[in-house]
Structures are given as structure tokens and as C-alpha cells.
Design a protein around this motif. Structure first.
Motif, short mmCIF file in Angstrom:
data_model
loop_
_atom_site.label_atom_id
_atom_site.label_comp_id
_atom_site.label_asym_id
_atom_site.label_seq_id
_atom_site.Cartn_x
_atom_site.Cartn_y
_atom_site.Cartn_z
N HIS A 145 0.80 -1.22 0.00
CA HIS A 145 0.00 0.00 0.00
C HIS A 145 0.84 1.28 0.00
O HIS A 145 0.34 2.36 0.30
CB HIS A 145 -0.93 0.00 1.21
CG HIS A 145 -1.75 -1.25 1.33
ND1 HIS A 145 -2.65 -1.65 0.37
CD2 HIS A 145 -1.79 -2.21 2.30
CE1 HIS A 145 -3.21 -2.79 0.73
NE2 HIS A 145 -2.71 -3.15 1.89
N ASP A 333 -5.86 -2.15 11.17
CA ASP A 333 -7.24 -2.33 10.71
C ASP A 333 -7.76 -1.24 9.78
O ASP A 333 -8.80 -1.40 9.15
CB ASP A 333 -8.18 -2.44 11.92
CG ASP A 333 -7.83 -3.63 12.80
OD1 ASP A 333 -7.44 -4.67 12.25
OD2 ASP A 333 -7.94 -3.50 14.04
N LEU A 334 -7.06 -0.10 9.68
CA LEU A 334 -7.52 0.99 8.83
C LEU A 334 -7.53 0.54 7.37
O LEU A 334 -6.61 -0.12 6.90
CB LEU A 334 -6.58 2.19 9.00
CG LEU A 334 -7.05 3.56 8.51
CD1 LEU A 334 -8.33 3.99 9.21
CD2 LEU A 334 -5.94 4.59 8.73
N ASN A 335 -8.59 0.90 6.63
CA ASN A 335 -8.72 0.47 5.24
C ASN A 335 -9.59 1.47 4.48
O ASN A 335 -10.18 2.37 5.08
CB ASN A 335 -9.29 -0.95 5.16
CG ASN A 335 -10.70 -1.03 5.74
OD1 ASN A 335 -11.67 -0.57 5.13
ND2 ASN A 335 -10.82 -1.61 6.94
N PRO A 336 -9.72 1.33 3.15
CA PRO A 336 -10.48 2.32 2.37
C PRO A 336 -11.93 2.44 2.77
O PRO A 336 -12.57 3.48 2.51
CB PRO A 336 -10.35 1.80 0.93
CG PRO A 336 -9.13 0.96 0.93
CD PRO A 336 -9.06 0.33 2.28
N SER A 337 -12.49 1.40 3.38
CA SER A 337 -13.91 1.42 3.76
C SER A 337 -14.16 1.93 5.17
O SER A 337 -15.31 2.02 5.60
CB SER A 337 -14.50 0.01 3.62
OG SER A 337 -14.39 -0.45 2.28
N THR A 338 -13.09 2.27 5.88
CA THR A 338 -13.25 2.77 7.24
C THR A 338 -14.12 4.03 7.23
O THR A 338 -13.84 4.98 6.50
CB THR A 338 -11.89 3.08 7.88
OG1 THR A 338 -11.10 1.88 7.90
CG2 THR A 338 -12.06 3.59 9.31
N LYS A 352 -9.96 4.77 15.42
CA LYS A 352 -9.79 4.17 14.09
C LYS A 352 -8.50 4.64 13.42
O LYS A 352 -7.81 3.85 12.77
CB LYS A 352 -10.98 4.53 13.21
CG LYS A 352 -12.30 3.90 13.63
CD LYS A 352 -13.45 4.45 12.78
CE LYS A 352 -14.80 3.97 13.27
NZ LYS A 352 -15.92 4.59 12.49
N ARG A 368 0.12 6.16 2.89
CA ARG A 368 -0.69 4.95 2.71
C ARG A 368 -1.75 5.18 1.62
O ARG A 368 -2.47 6.18 1.62
CB ARG A 368 -1.39 4.56 4.01
CG ARG A 368 -0.49 3.89 5.01
CD ARG A 368 -1.26 3.42 6.24
NE ARG A 368 -2.16 2.29 5.96
CZ ARG A 368 -2.76 1.57 6.90
NH1 ARG A 368 -2.57 1.85 8.18
NH2 ARG A 368 -3.56 0.57 6.57
N ASP A 370 -4.21 2.91 1.07
CA ASP A 370 -5.36 2.06 1.37
C ASP A 370 -6.24 2.65 2.46
O ASP A 370 -6.92 1.92 3.18
CB ASP A 370 -4.89 0.67 1.81
CG ASP A 370 -4.06 0.70 3.08
OD1 ASP A 370 -3.38 1.73 3.33
OD2 ASP A 370 -4.10 -0.28 3.85
N ILE A 371 -6.27 3.97 2.56
CA ILE A 371 -7.07 4.63 3.59
C ILE A 371 -7.87 5.77 2.96
O ILE A 371 -7.54 6.24 1.86
CB ILE A 371 -6.20 5.17 4.74
CG1 ILE A 371 -5.23 6.25 4.25
CG2 ILE A 371 -5.43 4.04 5.42
CD1 ILE A 371 -4.47 6.93 5.36
#
Length: 411
Positions: A145, A333-338, A352, A368, A370-371
Motif C-alpha cells: 500500500h 485495521d484501517l482500510n479504504p472502507s473505514t 480508528k 498509505r 489504502d485509507i
């Protein structure tokens, strides 16, 4: 004694040779460092990572010594200790220049006090990484990422930038469209910047201009329709721009917050234009300033600098340093859908975002990919063309620029 071939192999494996952009000084990694890296599972010994086990070991270590160049990390440390109360963090807010100097001084004296480093400025690469004072560490889960430049030679947490601020209470649109206009009589004594002699990040931004003399020359011709004529003894268009800017009574500040105030304070009849750190856009909310960045200006709208994370050589608490790295980068755990809600001040958003909470704003570009992207009244990535200085250019040409700057300022 290690043979030259073995030395080169070890340096290559540990990722301390920077290809393409940066060519560092090769140094021999001693047996003590090699043994420490093996024990800490860093560099060539990183391997697979079990985060439950790393967290357990970090809590057993119980301490983390953290050197930083940014006061914003105080909030991050407070959040980290709430999440991991068994780990006591000793934070030293030193500034970029003193961070480099303190690490070198201690290391050279055989004192391995620091575990974790967060700082900006090319010397973090050229004087610390390339000479073995710190080591690059990129958690495996983050590697897909990050752009290649953001994980090699050193982990980049985020990017900041200098941009030209103008006061929207006085101007409906940017009052200039070309950097060379700052050297005109109209702006004499009305342009401000934090002195690059007291800030590694500002120094790097000035070196980004130095590295692009052709761009500066083209911008001059675009503005005036004429070919630039250099002053006696001035080597190129970049130096000519700096000379004319200083000689137009450039106002130098020791504090970035004062620079932002000079352009953004309400009620001014003739506010300055300032080359300010974008993060000071936050003062619009906290101080009621009226700053706004100039989106499109020739030849570059923003001068970009990275903020690095690293683990110190022979750190006593390497697992705590690994854990802080992950926390500073936003956690596992952070991701694009957070789901996050501006202005990201709720307790839920803080949890988060973990360590990214203190810098999650439009004024930063987080490395990053992916956030979520922070929302706001402007967007870092939309502010025109950016220039960034190559760390090795800063190292090889920095002294020349420093001497030139000091000479012109003192004339």
C-alpha cells in the motif's frame, strides 16, 4: 575483518544502498549491529510478522524512547499510551536539526538511548540512514500500500509542503500567478518565509528550487517574454531568483506560526504573501486566519518534503519501536472502507485512525494508499505542480546554497 564483498552484500541486503535517486556512502555494518538486527528481526532478518507476538514483546519491553522533529507527535504519544498502557513513552521534541545532531552525538559516544525516530529533512537520509545511525523498517502488511519511493530508502509517513498563502479577506483570487512576481517592486517587503537556516524542511524546499534552474528560467520568460539575464557571479536562474527575492526585502521569521499569521490575520490593510507550511491552514479554524494556498502558480505551486519514520541503531526496545511504527501509520485495521466523519475529532475516529489522527487533514498527503482521503476546503494533491529535492542533491549542493543565502541576507 569483513571482506569488501561481504560488506557490500550485507549493506545491499539491509536496504541501505539507495538506488536511482540516492547513492549513499557505503559503510561496514559491524557484528554488534548485525547481531542486534538478527535479534530484533529487522532488515535482512525481518521475515514474517506475528503482531500478537510483537505486541506481547513490546509490552514486556515496557519503554520507548522517541526523538521527534514535530510537536504534533505529543498527541500521538498520548493516544499510544492510552492504547498500550504497559509501554511508557519518553518523547523528546527536538526539531529536525537537533534530532540529527543528538542521535549522531550519542551514537558516536556509544550511547544507544533512542529507539524510534520521526523527522523530516534530507539529513535523516544522508546523515543518519546512510551512515548507519538508523534503520529502515516497513511493516510487511503496509508494503503493498506504499509507493516505492515511500518505502525505500526510508519509510515515509506523510508529506508536507510549502505553498504560497494569500489572504482571502483582501483578494478574491490569487494576486500573482508566477513566483518571479515576488521579486517585483510591488511586493517589496511584503513576502515572508521561515528562515531556511533554522528549518531543515524549509531548507529542503529551497533546495527543490535550486534543483530546477531550467524550470525557473522558463517561468521568467513566460512572465516577461524576455530571456533571463543573470547577475554577475550568479550561476543559474534558481540562484538569481533567490538573490532577487532576498534583495526585495524578503521578511524572515524564526517561527512558522508567525509566517502564517503575517499573511492570514484578519483586518490587515496590506497583508503579506507567505511561503508557508500547508499544515498552518489549521489556524484558519483555531485562530480565524484567512489564509488560502495558491493552487496554480508557475513554475511550481508547492515545494514538498517527506516526514520519515525509522528505528534507531541498536535500539533497546525494538518491538515497541515496531509497534509505534504501525500506530503512527494508522494501525493494522484501517482500510479504504473505514467510516470517518470530518473533522475527525470524535473518540471513535481517533481510535480508528490511531497515530494518523494528529495529521489526518487536507494539509498533508499521507503515504498509505489504502485509507480514506481527508476532506476539507482544499486538497493537497490538487495544488498544482510539485517539486521535491533529491536528498543527495541537498547533501552535495546544500553548503553552496547556504553560503549564498547567508551572503545575500547579510549584504
Amino acid at each position: 575483518m569483513l571482506s569488501l564483498i561481504n560488506v557490500i552484500k550485507k549493506v545491499l541486503v539491509s536496504g541501505l544502498i539507495i538506488s536511482a535517486m540516492v547513492a549513499p556512502k557505503i559503510f561496514a555494518m559491524g557484528p554488534e549491529t548485525d547481531q542486534w538486527m538478527k535479534s530484533a528481526q529487522i532488515g535482512p532478518y525481518q521475515g514474517d510478522e506475528d503482531w500478537a507476538e510483537i505486541i506481547r514483546k513490546a509490552q514486556e519491553e515496557g519503554t520507548l524512547v522517541f526523538y521527534t522533529a514535530s510537536s504534533s507527535n505529543k498527541k500521538m504519544v498520548a493516544s499510544f499510551m492510552k492504547m498500550y498502557p504497559k509501554i511508557k513513552v519518553e518523547l523528546y521534541d527536538l526539531g529536525s536539526t537537533k534530532t540529527v545532531e543528538k542521535i549522531q552525538r550519542e551514537h558516536n559516544a556509544g550511547i544507544y538511548n533512542v529507539d524510534f525516530v520521526a523527522s523530516s529533512g534530507s539529513p535523516v537520509v544522508t546523515e543518519l540512514l546512510n551512515k548507519g545511525y538508523i534503520h529502515n523498517y516497513v511493516p510487511n502488511f503496509l508494503k503493498p500500500h506504499l509507493e516505492p519511493i515511500d518505502k525505500d530508502p526510508l519509510l515515509v509517513r506523510s508529506y508536507g509542503a510549502l505553498a504560497l498563502f494569500y489572504n482571502i479577506e483582501n483578494w478574491d483570487s490569487p494576486p500573482i500567478s508566477n513566483l518571479w512576481e515576488l521579486t517585483e517592486k510591488k511586493w517589496k517587503g511584503r513576502v515572508g518565509i521561515k528562515s531556511p537556516m533554522v528549518s531543515d524542511s524549509v531548507f529542503d524546499c529551497m533546495m527543490a528550487i535550486m534543483e530546477n534552474p531550467e524550470g525557473m528560467s522558463s517561468a521568467y520568460q513566460k512572465l516577461t517574454g524576455k530571456k533571463l539575464i543573470l547577475s554577475a557571479g550568479v550561476p543559474n536562474a534558481s540562484y538569481e531568483f533567490i538573490k532577487r527575492l532576498i534583495n526585495n526585502d524578503l521578511v524572515l521569521f524564526k517561527s512558522g506560526s508567525k509566517v502564517a499569521k503575517a499573511s492570514g490575520k484578519k483586518g490587515q490593510k496590506k497583508p503579506m504573501l507567505t511561503l508557508s507550511h500547508l499544515n498552518y491552514m489549521s489556524k484558519n479554524l483555531t485562530k480565524g486566519y484567512k489564509n488560502y494556498p495558491t493552487y496554480n502558480i508557475s513554475p511550481a505551486a508547492k515545494l514538498v518534503f517527506p516526514s520519515f519514520l525509522a528505528i534507531a541503531d541498536r535500539a533497546a526496545h525494538p518491538n515497541a519501536a515496531k509497534l509505534m511504527t504501525v500506530f503512527a501509520m494508522g494501525g493494522l485495521d484501517l482500510n479504504p472502507s473505514t467510516s470517518l466523519t470530518p473533522p475527525y475529532t470524535s473518540k471513535g475516529d481517533q481510535i480508528k485512525l490511531q497515530g494518523l489522527h494528529s495529521i489526518f487533514a487536507p494539509s498533508r498527503r499521507i503515504s498509505r494508499k489504502d485509507i480514506p482521503i481527508p476532506a476539507g476546503t482544499f486538497n493537497f494533491n490538487q495544488i498544482g505542480l510539485e517539486w521535491r529535492a533529491d536528498p543527495m542533491f541537498v547533501k552535495t549542493e546544500g553548503a553552496k546554497f547556504r553560503d549564498f543565502w547567508i551572503k545575500e541576507v547579510n549584504q
